[in-house]
Design a protein around this motif. Structure first.
Motif, PDB file in Angstrom:
ATOM      1  N   GLY A   1      12.049  16.342  61.686  1.00 32.79           N
ATOM      2  CA  GLY A   1      12.795  15.697  60.620  1.00 32.79           C
ATOM      3  C   GLY A   1      12.405  14.247  60.350  1.00 32.79           C
ATOM      4  N   SER A   2      12.999  13.690  59.327  1.00 36.12           N
ATOM      5  CA  SER A   2      12.791  12.287  58.958  1.00 36.12           C
ATOM      6  C   SER A   2      14.109  11.761  58.416  1.00 36.12           C
ATOM      7  N   LYS A   3      14.265  10.445  58.452  1.00 36.67           N
ATOM      8  CA  LYS A   3      15.528   9.835  58.027  1.00 36.67           C
ATOM      9  C   LYS A   3      15.270   8.739  56.994  1.00 36.67           C
ATOM     10  N   TRP A   4      16.028   8.774  55.913  1.00 28.88           N
ATOM     11  CA  TRP A   4      15.998   7.711  54.909  1.00 28.88           C
ATOM     12  C   TRP A   4      16.852   6.542  55.401  1.00 28.88           C
TER      13      TRP A   4
ATOM     14  N   SER B   1      -1.899  13.461  57.906  1.00 32.68           N
ATOM     15  CA  SER B   1      -0.504  13.068  57.734  1.00 32.68           C
ATOM     16  C   SER B   1      -0.276  12.355  56.409  1.00 32.68           C
ATOM     17  N   ILE B   2      -1.211  11.489  56.022  1.00 32.41           N
ATOM     18  CA  ILE B   2      -1.052  10.749  54.764  1.00 32.41           C
ATOM     19  C   ILE B   2      -1.179  11.685  53.567  1.00 32.41           C
TER      20      ILE B   2
ATOM     21  N   ALA C   1       2.759  24.891  71.142  1.00 31.27           N
ATOM     22  CA  ALA C   1       3.562  24.479  69.990  1.00 31.27           C
ATOM     23  C   ALA C   1       3.660  22.959  69.977  1.00 31.27           C
ATOM     24  N   THR C   2       4.091  22.416  68.850  1.00 32.38           N
ATOM     25  CA  THR C   2       4.206  20.970  68.704  1.00 32.38           C
ATOM     26  C   THR C   2       5.536  20.607  68.048  1.00 32.38           C
ATOM     27  N   ALA C   3       6.179  19.577  68.576  1.00 32.47           N
ATOM     28  CA  ALA C   3       7.393  19.023  67.972  1.00 32.47           C
ATOM     29  C   ALA C   3       6.983  17.763  67.215  1.00 32.47           C
ATOM     30  N   ALA C   4       7.000  17.822  65.894  1.00 31.91           N
ATOM     31  CA  ALA C   4       6.455  16.716  65.094  1.00 31.91           C
ATOM     32  C   ALA C   4       7.081  16.682  63.710  1.00 31.91           C
ATOM     33  N   THR C   5       6.806  15.609  63.007  1.00 29.81           N
ATOM     34  CA  THR C   5       7.284  15.438  61.641  1.00 29.81           C
ATOM     35  C   THR C   5       6.556  16.375  60.690  1.00 29.81           C
ATOM     36  N   ASP C   6       7.299  17.052  59.839  1.00 30.77           N
ATOM     37  CA  ASP C   6       6.708  17.761  58.711  1.00 30.77           C
ATOM     38  C   ASP C   6       6.494  16.705  57.632  1.00 30.77           C
ATOM     39  N   ASN C   7       5.257  16.243  57.490  1.00 32.97           N
ATOM     40  CA  ASN C   7       4.987  15.115  56.595  1.00 32.97           C
ATOM     41  C   ASN C   7       5.171  15.463  55.125  1.00 32.97           C
ATOM     42  N   VAL C   8       5.037  16.728  54.777  1.00 33.55           N
ATOM     43  CA  VAL C   8       5.303  17.133  53.393  1.00 33.55           C
ATOM     44  C   VAL C   8       6.784  16.915  53.075  1.00 33.55           C
TER      45      VAL C   8
END
Length: 364
Positions: free
Chosen positions: A344-347, A184-185, A135-142
């Protein structure tokens, strides 16, 4: 009395056995669980934040972590040796962000054969064919791309500007993507476009009036009379010169309202194309009315946000990558079934960039 004593002793034995089983489950036969973490670049601020998250998770779970990584991301051979050493140490799990998956194939095979679960974090181990990576812990880029669009379009000033578009003279929301092939892009652009179309068409008078153009893979005509255009611009190569040139073409577009730079290189291109950001000055810059939003958090971007030249940006969450990767590793070592985790991601913008919970996530 003997019966009561016997019952009490029996209860204590059951409780002791349950505690022992729990300890064995958490710490693997009573030993402190050993987890090795290997990043792409040990001293990179991004990975240092990930290590902090990993350390906090390790303290909470009562496990031991050891962190490592090459001096730079391009030092593939150094990382290969580090992963080999980790496998030879027979830890309970390995957490890895691979510099080059192909060069690690033999070592990952060895990890699988030894029964050592491997957890990816950040970019993980893309294209792994060994089955070692569980498994991978990563950003869901969508979702991260959608986060940018949501915060941009929620702004009243942006809404007022974009709603000036009309049939024959649509307003423009541009996207600068370094390329149209990087996973990712592409995912960020996908997420941004989907959320932008949804949010824009929910504004008064724009239902069915938003088109997407500029790159064939994303092209979608408006259902009704076009009032807003989302235009994707991809430079001919990922060189700094080509990205800067592509940025300049964007700022020459008629009725341009906003620009989304989809990664740090695109952000740098925008800054270079606007006289180091001075043209974006909100008081007297040549492009003072244009909203610029970015992704990631390099030094130049952070300064542009603090100075008000950029409206805001979304950063990935390396702290959570490290934290949740350790949680996955412990579960995998205990034989549990696991799956990928969105960290996750943060604004962030000029208002919250110095907040403690944001500052730890900002990296070069």
């Amino acid at each position: 009395m003997k019966k009561l004593l016997s019952a009490l002793l029996c209860s204590l034995f059951v409780l002791s056995l349950a505690a022992s089983v729990f300890a064995d489950d958490v710490n693997k036969s009573g030993k402190v669980m050993d987890i090795r973490i290997i990043s792409k670049s040990f001293n990179n601020q991004f990975y240092q934040a990930a290590f902090k998250g990993a350390a906090d998770a390790a303290e909470k779970l009562g496990v031991k972590i050891t962190t490592n990584g090459p001096d730079v991301e391009t030092n593939t051979s150094q990382q290969v040796e580090q992963v080999k050493a980790a496998v030879n140490a027979r830890p309970d799990a390995i957490i890895l962000a691979a510099c080059d998956t192909a060069s690690l194939e033999e070592t990952l095979d060895a990890a699988k054969e030894a029964g050592i679960p491997v957890i990816g974090f950040d970019s993980g181990v893309p294209g792994d064919t060994t089955g070692a990576v569980l498994a991978t812990a990563a950003t869901d880029n969508v979702k991260a791309g959608a986060n940018v669009a949501e915060n941009l379009i929620a702004d009243p000033g942006f809404q007022a500007a974009i709603l000036k578009g009309k049939e024959g003279a649509p307003t423009v929301l541009a996207i600068l993507a370094q390329d149209a092939t990087s996973g990712s892009i592409v995912q960020r652009v996908n997420g941004f476009i989907a959320k932008a179309v949804e949010a824009l068409e929910a504004l008064e008078g724009l239902a069915g009036s938003v088109s997407v153009s500029g790159q064939e893979k994303w092209t979608k005509p408006a259902a009704n009379a076009e009032k807003v255009k989302i235009v994707i611009v991809v430079p001919p190569s990922s060189s700094a010169a080509d990205i800067q040139a592509a940025s300049k073409t964007i700022f020459r577009m008629d009725n341009l309202v906003a620009v989304f730079a989809a990664n740090q290189d695109a952000v740098n291109g925008v800054i270079s194309a606007t006289n180091d950001g001075t043209d974006l000055d909100r008081a007297d810059g040549a492009y003072k009315n244009i909203y610029v939003v970015g992704f990631d958090s390099g030094t130049s971007q952070r300064e542009a946000i603090k100075d008000g030249q950029f409206f805001g940006s979304v950063t990935q969450d390396p702290y959570q990558m490290g934290y949740q990767a350790v949680e996955l590793a412990v579960r995998a070592a205990n034989g549990e079934k696991i799956s990928d985790v969105d960290t996750g991601s943060k604004w962030y913008n000029a208002k919250n960039i110095d907040d403690e919970n944001i500052a730890i996530l900002l990296y070069d």
